[in-house]
Design a protein around this motif. Structure first.
Motif, short mmCIF file in Angstrom:
data_model
loop_
_atom_site.label_atom_id
_atom_site.label_comp_id
_atom_site.label_asym_id
_atom_site.label_seq_id
_atom_site.Cartn_x
_atom_site.Cartn_y
_atom_site.Cartn_z
N PHE A 138 0.79 -1.40 0.12
CA PHE A 138 -0.08 -0.10 -0.12
C PHE A 138 0.85 1.08 -0.03
O PHE A 138 0.50 2.17 -0.69
CB PHE A 138 -0.91 0.01 1.16
N LEU A 139 2.06 1.36 0.95
CA LEU A 139 2.81 2.27 0.39
C LEU A 139 3.57 2.31 -0.66
O LEU A 139 3.47 3.52 -1.13
CB LEU A 139 4.01 2.27 1.75
N THR A 140 3.86 1.32 -1.07
CA THR A 140 4.55 1.27 -2.54
C THR A 140 3.51 1.96 -3.54
O THR A 140 4.22 2.69 -4.52
CB THR A 140 5.21 -0.09 -2.86
N GLU A 141 2.40 1.66 -3.51
CA GLU A 141 1.41 1.95 -4.55
C GLU A 141 1.26 3.89 -4.43
O GLU A 141 1.21 4.43 -5.60
CB GLU A 141 -0.06 1.42 -4.10
N GLU A 142 1.26 4.25 -3.23
CA GLU A 142 1.19 5.68 -2.91
C GLU A 142 2.52 6.38 -3.56
O GLU A 142 2.46 7.16 -4.31
CB GLU A 142 0.96 5.96 -1.71
N TYR A 143 3.63 5.82 -3.29
CA TYR A 143 4.88 6.40 -3.61
C TYR A 143 5.14 6.39 -5.25
O TYR A 143 5.69 7.03 -5.83
CB TYR A 143 6.25 5.47 -3.04
N PHE A 144 4.40 5.04 -5.92
CA PHE A 144 4.57 4.94 -7.38
C PHE A 144 3.66 6.11 -7.74
O PHE A 144 4.19 6.74 -8.79
CB PHE A 144 4.39 3.53 -7.76
N ARG A 145 2.70 6.13 -7.40
CA ARG A 145 1.77 7.06 -7.72
C ARG A 145 2.40 8.63 -7.63
O ARG A 145 2.12 9.53 -8.71
CB ARG A 145 0.54 7.19 -6.94
N ARG A 146 3.05 8.89 -6.71
CA ARG A 146 3.66 10.21 -6.53
C ARG A 146 4.86 10.36 -7.35
O ARG A 146 5.05 11.39 -8.21
CB ARG A 146 4.28 10.55 -5.09
N HIS A 147 5.50 9.23 -7.79
CA HIS A 147 6.60 9.22 -8.74
C HIS A 147 5.92 9.47 -9.97
O HIS A 147 6.53 10.51 -10.79
CB HIS A 147 7.28 7.82 -8.70
N GLN A 148 5.02 8.91 -10.46
CA GLN A 148 4.39 9.30 -11.66
C GLN A 148 3.86 10.47 -11.84
O GLN A 148 3.83 11.23 -12.93
CB GLN A 148 3.53 8.12 -12.10
N LEU A 149 3.38 11.00 -10.73
CA LEU A 149 2.72 12.36 -10.96
C LEU A 149 3.99 13.56 -11.10
O LEU A 149 3.96 14.52 -11.92
CB LEU A 149 1.96 13.02 -9.66
N ASN A 150 5.11 12.91 -10.38
CA ASN A 150 6.22 14.12 -10.55
C ASN A 150 6.78 13.86 -11.90
O ASN A 150 7.27 15.03 -12.30
CB ASN A 150 7.09 13.55 -9.32
N LYS A 151 6.93 12.96 -12.39
CA LYS A 151 7.39 12.58 -13.98
C LYS A 151 6.62 13.43 -14.72
O LYS A 151 7.05 14.07 -15.44
CB LYS A 151 7.31 11.32 -14.18
N LEU A 152 5.19 13.42 -14.56
CA LEU A 152 4.21 14.00 -15.36
C LEU A 152 4.70 15.83 -15.42
O LEU A 152 4.80 16.58 -16.27
CB LEU A 152 2.92 13.79 -15.18
N LYS A 153 4.87 16.05 -13.94
CA LYS A 153 5.22 17.67 -13.81
C LYS A 153 6.40 17.96 -14.29
O LYS A 153 6.77 19.09 -14.97
CB LYS A 153 5.12 17.95 -12.27
N LYS A 154 7.46 17.07 -14.04
CA LYS A 154 8.74 17.66 -14.70
C LYS A 154 9.08 17.34 -16.07
O LYS A 154 9.89 17.65 -16.72
CB LYS A 154 9.94 16.81 -13.76
N GLY A 155 7.94 16.51 -16.79
CA GLY A 155 8.06 16.03 -18.11
C GLY A 155 9.46 15.08 -18.35
O GLY A 155 10.04 14.93 -19.66
N GLY A 156 9.52 14.42 -17.47
CA GLY A 156 10.64 13.33 -17.69
C GLY A 156 10.88 12.53 -16.57
O GLY A 156 10.13 12.47 -15.37
N ALA A 157 11.78 11.59 -16.46
CA ALA A 157 11.81 10.52 -15.37
C ALA A 157 12.79 11.19 -14.10
O ALA A 157 13.74 11.73 -14.44
CB ALA A 157 12.57 9.34 -15.86
N LYS A 158 12.20 10.85 -13.16
CA LYS A 158 12.91 11.08 -12.01
C LYS A 158 12.86 10.06 -10.96
O LYS A 158 11.79 9.49 -10.67
CB LYS A 158 12.39 12.65 -11.21
N PRO A 159 14.09 9.80 -10.19
CA PRO A 159 13.79 8.57 -9.43
C PRO A 159 12.59 8.90 -8.29
O PRO A 159 12.51 9.97 -7.53
CB PRO A 159 15.19 8.51 -8.70
#
Length: 163
Positions: A138-159
């Motif tokens: 459940f934690l990983t799902e949230e972290y992954f969701r945030r990761h994907q949102l961050n990528k969308l905001k930045k326009g690229g991949a970020k750890p």
């Protein structure tokens, strides 16, 4: 490292086999959406497998259950969005309070349906992985969701952030 690669490849193949899109749907879409979905799915598998520290035996059992759960949650989410659109239209059309109240209840109830799905699958996960790994899921799902949102905001991949 070699074990993690084997786990990733096994999980990836299981996920592709469970893909609901047919070949015809892939052709009609032009392949772009499908490529994006496959890329996202592969990234998710790798991310979750590493974060949950799944063994190859766990991964083999875990991914089919997880994919089934995700399909159910996607259907619930689709219903939730349909209820939201109906509620939005009713407000914009200045419908009666009774109609809006009914639509609001439907919308709020849709959140419960998604939560019920999680409750339903926890015992299934516990048959495969430890309680600690279920919690990490459940934690990983949230972290992954945030990761994907961050990528969308930045326009690229970020750890991804693992808090």
């Amino acid at each position: 490292m070699k074990n993690q690669i084997c786990i990733f490849i096994s999980a990836f193949l299981l996920t592709l086999a469970a893909s609901p899109m047919t070949a015809q749907e892939r052709r009609q879409d032009g392949g772009n959406r499908n490529k994006w979905e496959e890329s996202m799915r592969a990234e998710k598998i790798a991310y979750f497998t590493e974060a949950l520290e799944l063994t190859s035996e766990e991964a083999e059992k875990f991914w089919p259950v997880y994919n089934k759960c995700e399909k159910e949650k996607q259907k619930a989410f689709d219903s939730q969005m349909k209820a939201l659109r109906s509620l939005d239209a009713a407000v914009k059309e200045n419908k009666s309070d009774n109609e809006i109240s009914s639509l609001l209840k439907t919308y709020i109830d849709s959140f419960d349906k998604r939560n019920e799905i999680d409750r339903k699958y926890i015992p299934e996960y516990q048959k495969i992985i430890s309680d600690k790994k279920v919690a990490k899921l459940f934690l990983t799902e949230e972290y992954f969701r945030r990761h994907q949102l961050n990528k969308l905001k930045k326009g690229g991949a970020k750890p991804a952030d693992k808090q």
